[in-house]
Design a protein around this motif. Structure first.
Motif, PDB file in Angstrom:
ATOM      1  N   HIS A 278       0.812  -1.220   0.000  1.00  0.00           N
ATOM      2  CA  HIS A 278       0.000   0.000   0.000  1.00  0.00           C
ATOM      3  C   HIS A 278       0.840   1.261   0.000  1.00  0.00           C
ATOM      4  O   HIS A 278       0.331   2.349  -0.161  1.00  0.00           O
ATOM      5  CB  HIS A 278      -0.920   0.030   1.234  1.00  0.00           C
ATOM      6  CG  HIS A 278      -1.845  -1.131   1.287  1.00  0.00           C
ATOM      7  ND1 HIS A 278      -2.835  -1.326   0.356  1.00  0.00           N
ATOM      8  CD2 HIS A 278      -1.922  -2.174   2.147  1.00  0.00           C
ATOM      9  CE1 HIS A 278      -3.490  -2.444   0.646  1.00  0.00           C
ATOM     10  NE2 HIS A 278      -2.944  -2.978   1.720  1.00  0.00           N
ATOM     11  N   CYS A 279       2.150   1.116   0.266  1.00  0.00           N
ATOM     12  CA  CYS A 279       2.989   2.304   0.314  1.00  0.00           C
ATOM     13  C   CYS A 279       3.550   2.550  -1.074  1.00  0.00           C
ATOM     14  O   CYS A 279       4.100   1.648  -1.695  1.00  0.00           O
ATOM     15  CB  CYS A 279       4.122   2.116   1.331  1.00  0.00           C
ATOM     16  SG  CYS A 279       5.147   3.583   1.469  1.00  0.00           S
ATOM     17  N   GLN A 280       3.415   3.790  -1.516  1.00  0.00           N
ATOM     18  CA  GLN A 280       3.813   4.060  -2.903  1.00  0.00           C
ATOM     19  C   GLN A 280       5.307   4.322  -3.059  1.00  0.00           C
ATOM     20  O   GLN A 280       5.804   4.377  -4.167  1.00  0.00           O
ATOM     21  CB  GLN A 280       3.007   5.249  -3.423  1.00  0.00           C
ATOM     22  CG  GLN A 280       3.072   6.445  -2.478  1.00  0.00           C
ATOM     23  CD  GLN A 280       2.202   7.593  -2.954  1.00  0.00           C
ATOM     24  OE1 GLN A 280       2.097   7.822  -4.145  1.00  0.00           O
ATOM     25  NE2 GLN A 280       1.591   8.304  -2.025  1.00  0.00           N
ATOM     26  N   ASP A 283      11.519   3.477  -1.086  1.00  0.00           N
ATOM     27  CA  ASP A 283      12.542   3.590  -0.038  1.00  0.00           C
ATOM     28  C   ASP A 283      11.985   4.278   1.217  1.00  0.00           C
ATOM     29  O   ASP A 283      12.684   4.950   1.950  1.00  0.00           O
ATOM     30  CB  ASP A 283      13.745   4.378  -0.569  1.00  0.00           C
ATOM     31  CG  ASP A 283      13.338   5.759  -1.043  1.00  0.00           C
ATOM     32  OD1 ASP A 283      12.106   5.997  -1.167  1.00  0.00           O
ATOM     33  OD2 ASP A 283      14.221   6.596  -1.284  1.00  0.00           O
ATOM     34  N   CYS A 284      10.700   4.075   1.445  1.00  0.00           N
ATOM     35  CA  CYS A 284      10.015   4.761   2.536  1.00  0.00           C
ATOM     36  C   CYS A 284      10.361   4.127   3.880  1.00  0.00           C
ATOM     37  O   CYS A 284      10.424   2.908   4.009  1.00  0.00           O
ATOM     38  CB  CYS A 284       8.515   4.663   2.295  1.00  0.00           C
ATOM     39  SG  CYS A 284       7.527   5.637   3.418  1.00  0.00           S
ATOM     40  N   ARG A 285      10.600   4.957   4.890  1.00  0.00           N
ATOM     41  CA  ARG A 285      10.791   4.410   6.236  1.00  0.00           C
ATOM     42  C   ARG A 285       9.498   4.497   7.040  1.00  0.00           C
ATOM     43  O   ARG A 285       9.482   4.279   8.235  1.00  0.00           O
ATOM     44  CB  ARG A 285      11.932   5.122   6.952  1.00  0.00           C
ATOM     45  CG  ARG A 285      13.273   4.762   6.317  1.00  0.00           C
ATOM     46  CD  ARG A 285      14.463   5.084   7.152  1.00  0.00           C
ATOM     47  NE  ARG A 285      15.652   4.590   6.457  1.00  0.00           N
ATOM     48  CZ  ARG A 285      16.889   4.786   6.860  1.00  0.00           C
ATOM     49  NH1 ARG A 285      17.119   5.478   7.950  1.00  0.00           N
ATOM     50  NH2 ARG A 285      17.901   4.301   6.169  1.00  0.00           N
ATOM     51  N   HIS A 286       8.436   4.858   6.374  1.00  0.00           N
ATOM     52  CA  HIS A 286       7.089   4.880   6.965  1.00  0.00           C
ATOM     53  C   HIS A 286       7.050   5.718   8.232  1.00  0.00           C
ATOM     54  O   HIS A 286       6.505   5.305   9.250  1.00  0.00           O
ATOM     55  CB  HIS A 286       6.602   3.452   7.255  1.00  0.00           C
ATOM     56  CG  HIS A 286       6.891   2.488   6.147  1.00  0.00           C
ATOM     57  ND1 HIS A 286       6.438   2.674   4.870  1.00  0.00           N
ATOM     58  CD2 HIS A 286       7.615   1.353   6.121  1.00  0.00           C
ATOM     59  CE1 HIS A 286       6.852   1.687   4.106  1.00  0.00           C
ATOM     60  NE2 HIS A 286       7.578   0.872   4.839  1.00  0.00           N
ATOM     61  N   ARG A 287       7.693   6.902   8.174  1.00  0.00           N
ATOM     62  CA  ARG A 287       7.733   7.742   9.373  1.00  0.00           C
ATOM     63  C   ARG A 287       6.986   9.037   9.113  1.00  0.00           C
ATOM     64  O   ARG A 287       5.865   9.196   9.560  1.00  0.00           O
ATOM     65  CB  ARG A 287       9.177   8.000   9.787  1.00  0.00           C
ATOM     66  CG  ARG A 287       9.273   8.780  11.077  1.00  0.00           C
ATOM     67  CD  ARG A 287      10.659   8.733  11.658  1.00  0.00           C
ATOM     68  NE  ARG A 287      11.662   8.709  10.615  1.00  0.00           N
ATOM     69  CZ  ARG A 287      12.902   8.260  10.797  1.00  0.00           C
ATOM     70  NH1 ARG A 287      13.288   7.805  11.962  1.00  0.00           N
ATOM     71  NH2 ARG A 287      13.761   8.268   9.811  1.00  0.00           N
ATOM     72  N   ASP A 291       1.796  11.055   2.650  1.00  0.00           N
ATOM     73  CA  ASP A 291       0.960  10.052   1.971  1.00  0.00           C
ATOM     74  C   ASP A 291       1.417   8.614   2.148  1.00  0.00           C
ATOM     75  O   ASP A 291       1.034   7.751   1.373  1.00  0.00           O
ATOM     76  CB  ASP A 291       0.870  10.336   0.456  1.00  0.00           C
ATOM     77  CG  ASP A 291       0.128  11.630   0.195  1.00  0.00           C
ATOM     78  OD1 ASP A 291      -0.760  11.957   1.014  1.00  0.00           O
ATOM     79  OD2 ASP A 291       0.462  12.312  -0.789  1.00  0.00           O
ATOM     80  N   CYS A 292       2.253   8.351   3.161  1.00  0.00           N
ATOM     81  CA  CYS A 292       2.633   6.954   3.415  1.00  0.00           C
ATOM     82  C   CYS A 292       1.452   6.249   4.061  1.00  0.00           C
ATOM     83  O   CYS A 292       0.908   6.709   5.056  1.00  0.00           O
ATOM     84  CB  CYS A 292       3.855   6.883   4.324  1.00  0.00           C
ATOM     85  SG  CYS A 292       4.080   5.258   5.042  1.00  0.00           S
ATOM     86  N   ARG A 293       1.068   5.098   3.495  1.00  0.00           N
ATOM     87  CA  ARG A 293      -0.128   4.414   4.011  1.00  0.00           C
ATOM     88  C   ARG A 293       0.202   3.347   5.037  1.00  0.00           C
ATOM     89  O   ARG A 293      -0.677   2.727   5.600  1.00  0.00           O
ATOM     90  CB  ARG A 293      -0.888   3.769   2.843  1.00  0.00           C
ATOM     91  CG  ARG A 293      -1.327   4.763   1.809  1.00  0.00           C
ATOM     92  CD  ARG A 293      -2.864   4.738   1.656  1.00  0.00           C
ATOM     93  NE  ARG A 293      -3.229   5.598   0.545  1.00  0.00           N
ATOM     94  CZ  ARG A 293      -3.436   5.144  -0.680  1.00  0.00           C
ATOM     95  NH1 ARG A 293      -3.355   3.853  -0.922  1.00  0.00           N
ATOM     96  NH2 ARG A 293      -3.752   5.977  -1.643  1.00  0.00           N
ATOM     97  N   VAL A 294       1.501   3.086   5.259  1.00  0.00           N
ATOM     98  CA  VAL A 294       1.875   2.076   6.251  1.00  0.00           C
ATOM     99  C   VAL A 294       1.836   2.697   7.640  1.00  0.00           C
ATOM    100  O   VAL A 294       1.490   2.057   8.627  1.00  0.00           O
ATOM    101  CB  VAL A 294       3.274   1.504   5.938  1.00  0.00           C
ATOM    102  CG1 VAL A 294       3.770   0.629   7.080  1.00  0.00           C
ATOM    103  CG2 VAL A 294       3.240   0.709   4.646  1.00  0.00           C
ATOM    104  N   ARG A 295       2.196   4.007   7.644  1.00  0.00           N
ATOM    105  CA  ARG A 295       2.190   4.735   8.907  1.00  0.00           C
ATOM    106  C   ARG A 295       0.801   4.648   9.543  1.00  0.00           C
ATOM    107  O   ARG A 295      -0.194   4.603   8.840  1.00  0.00           O
ATOM    108  CB  ARG A 295       2.485   6.207   8.578  1.00  0.00           C
ATOM    109  CG  ARG A 295       2.699   7.055   9.772  1.00  0.00           C
ATOM    110  CD  ARG A 295       3.163   8.422   9.378  1.00  0.00           C
ATOM    111  NE  ARG A 295       2.216   9.119   8.523  1.00  0.00           N
ATOM    112  CZ  ARG A 295       2.585   9.880   7.510  1.00  0.00           C
ATOM    113  NH1 ARG A 295       3.853  10.035   7.217  1.00  0.00           N
ATOM    114  NH2 ARG A 295       1.695  10.500   6.772  1.00  0.00           N
TER     115      ARG A 295
END
Ligand SMILES: Nc1nc2c(ncn2[C@@H]2O[C@H](COP(=O)(O)OP(=O)(O)OP(=O)(O)O)[C@@H](O)[C@H]2O)c(=O)[nH]1
Ligand SMILES: [Mg+2]
Ligand SMILES: [Zn+2]
Length: 389
Positions: A278-280, A283-287, A291-295
């Motif tokens: 779900h995260c687009q 290299d996202c650290r979801h912090r 628009d990060c969807r894991v956060r």
């Protein structure tokens, strides 16, 4: 016994000083020394050993020692000069390892059984999470077991199971005391090489004794305000499960050291693995990425951020250390065109020094360089392979 095989492949079950207890992999290769020694009627053997005899006490060939080849519990090895009546053999080769845990050293495990008591000591979700992260970082599949289920109500057990299911785990609740859950666990572990791990006093040894009565491991009452165990188990040994498979007890420890790379950390949370699609951002650290969807709205998210910050701090400190080391040496082209590191010298100081001192300080620097290289190799090796504990 001329027909006895003098060379065979086997698995190291235990290590004591320079001796290795090696179990032959295949029964049918083994000598038909199958008859137990005769005992007069009325004098049964005190500790009957299983027949046909299947394991030998082995030493390690000097050649292996010379090349620094370690032999650890779980290693698959070739044994030569097997002397079955004399209970001796010599390990001549170690087969490539599928997995290697560092602390305690165990090779070829394909399961980690993480045991946590619901009570005595009471389950601390934070501590459990840290154990889980550490376990996940080995890359070996993790099975969670909630022990001492008899000390709480069924509703409380169910709450824990539901909560852990939300995290992404399917724990098996057991009570060695009351005798339930153990069979289900036995089925799960059958055919695998499993390392049993968890804090001290949670009942790891008791569980193994329930699964393998012959193991006869020592257990001790948990004690003190913190309800900790007494670290009764001190060395690692593999025991055979009656239905096939191997099981190693390990000494309990209470706080695993987390030393994973920040970017690897998210792979150790089932919640993130589940939601990653779900995260687009790749290299996202979801912090705080927009628009990060894991956060967001999962129980262990705060803990993830906390451990991420710790891992980043460790990585930064490591990088600073590396740069500091780098600035003390410069790269120069060696005689054969290979790049070499040369210590940088402080010019003024260098001019003032006598020849003898120069020689001395260069020797020191060389020693330092060698140390640094050794340390780096150690660190690289540590990062390459899973560590546990
Ligand atoms: N009530 C209850 N007590 C248990 C159960 N399983 C183990 N215990 C007790 O818990 C205490 C600790 O058990 P151990 O098996 O020695 O624990 P351990 O995890 O091996 O401990 P370390 O070797 O110190 O890491 C002992 O007093 C056991 O009798 C259980 O299912 N229910
Ligand atoms: Mg124990
Ligand atoms: Zn994200």
């Amino acid at each position: 016994m001329s027909e006895c095989p003098t060379t065979f492949f086997g698995t190291v079950l235990a290590v004591q000083a320079n001796f290795y207890d090696v179990r032959a992999d295949r029964w049918d290769d083994l000598p038909p020394a199958a008859e137990p020694p005769e005992t007069p009627p009325g004098f049964p053997l005190q500790n009957p050993t299983p027949f046909p005899k299947r394991s030998l006490l082995c030493t390690r060939r000097t050649r292996l020692k010379k090349v620094g080849q370690r032999v650890v519990v779980g290693d698959r090895v070739r044994v030569e000069e097997a002397d079955w009546p004399g209970d001796r053999g010599a390990i001549s080769a170690v087969l490539p390892r599928e997995t290697l845990l560092d602390r305690p050293p165990v090779a070829n495990a394909d399961r980690l059984l993480l045991v946590f008591a619901i009570e005595q000591p009471s389950l601390d979700p934070n501590q459990l999470s840290r154990f889980l992260i550490k376990a996940e970082s080995t890359g070996i599949p993790v099975q969670l077991c909630l022990s001492k289920g008899d000390l709480v109500s069924e509703a409380e057990r169910q709450d824990w199971c539901d909560r852990l299911a939300d995290w992404g785990y399917a724990p098996i609740a057991i009570s060695v005391e009351a005798g339930w859950g153990v069979d289900e666990l036995r089925t799960k572990l059958s055919g695998h090489t499993t390392i049993v791990s968890g804090p001290s006093g949670v009942g790891k040894s008791s569980l193994i004794n329930a699964l393998i009565p012959e193991a006869q491991l020592r257990v001790a009452r948990v004690s003190g305000k913190l309800q900790r165990g007494r670290h009764t188990t001190r060395h690692v040994e593999l025991f055979e499960l009656p239905g096939g498979g191997l099981l190693a007890d390990t000494p309990g420890f209470n706080q695993p050291e987390l030393d994973c790379e920040p970017e690897a950390l998210m792979g150790y949370f089932p919640e993130i693995r589940r939601a990653r699609g779900h995260c687009q951002f790749s290299d996202c650290r979801h912090r705080d990425e927009p628009d990060c969807r894991v956060r967001g709205d999962w129980e262990r998210y705060e803990l993830y951020l906390e451990v991420l910050a710790e891992a980043e701090a460790v990585a930064e400190a490591r990088e600073r250390e590396r740069q500091k080391k780098g600035s003390r040496y410069k790269v120069k082209a060696g005689r054969d065109g290979q790049k070499e590191l040369e210590p940088k010298l402080d010019r003024d100081k260098y001019r003032r020094e006598s020849r003898r001192q120069q020689h001395q300080s260069l020797q020191d620097l060389c020693a330092e360089l060698e140390d640094a290289e050794r340390q780096e190799a150690r660190e690289a090796a540590e990062l390459d392979r899973p560590t546990w504990g």
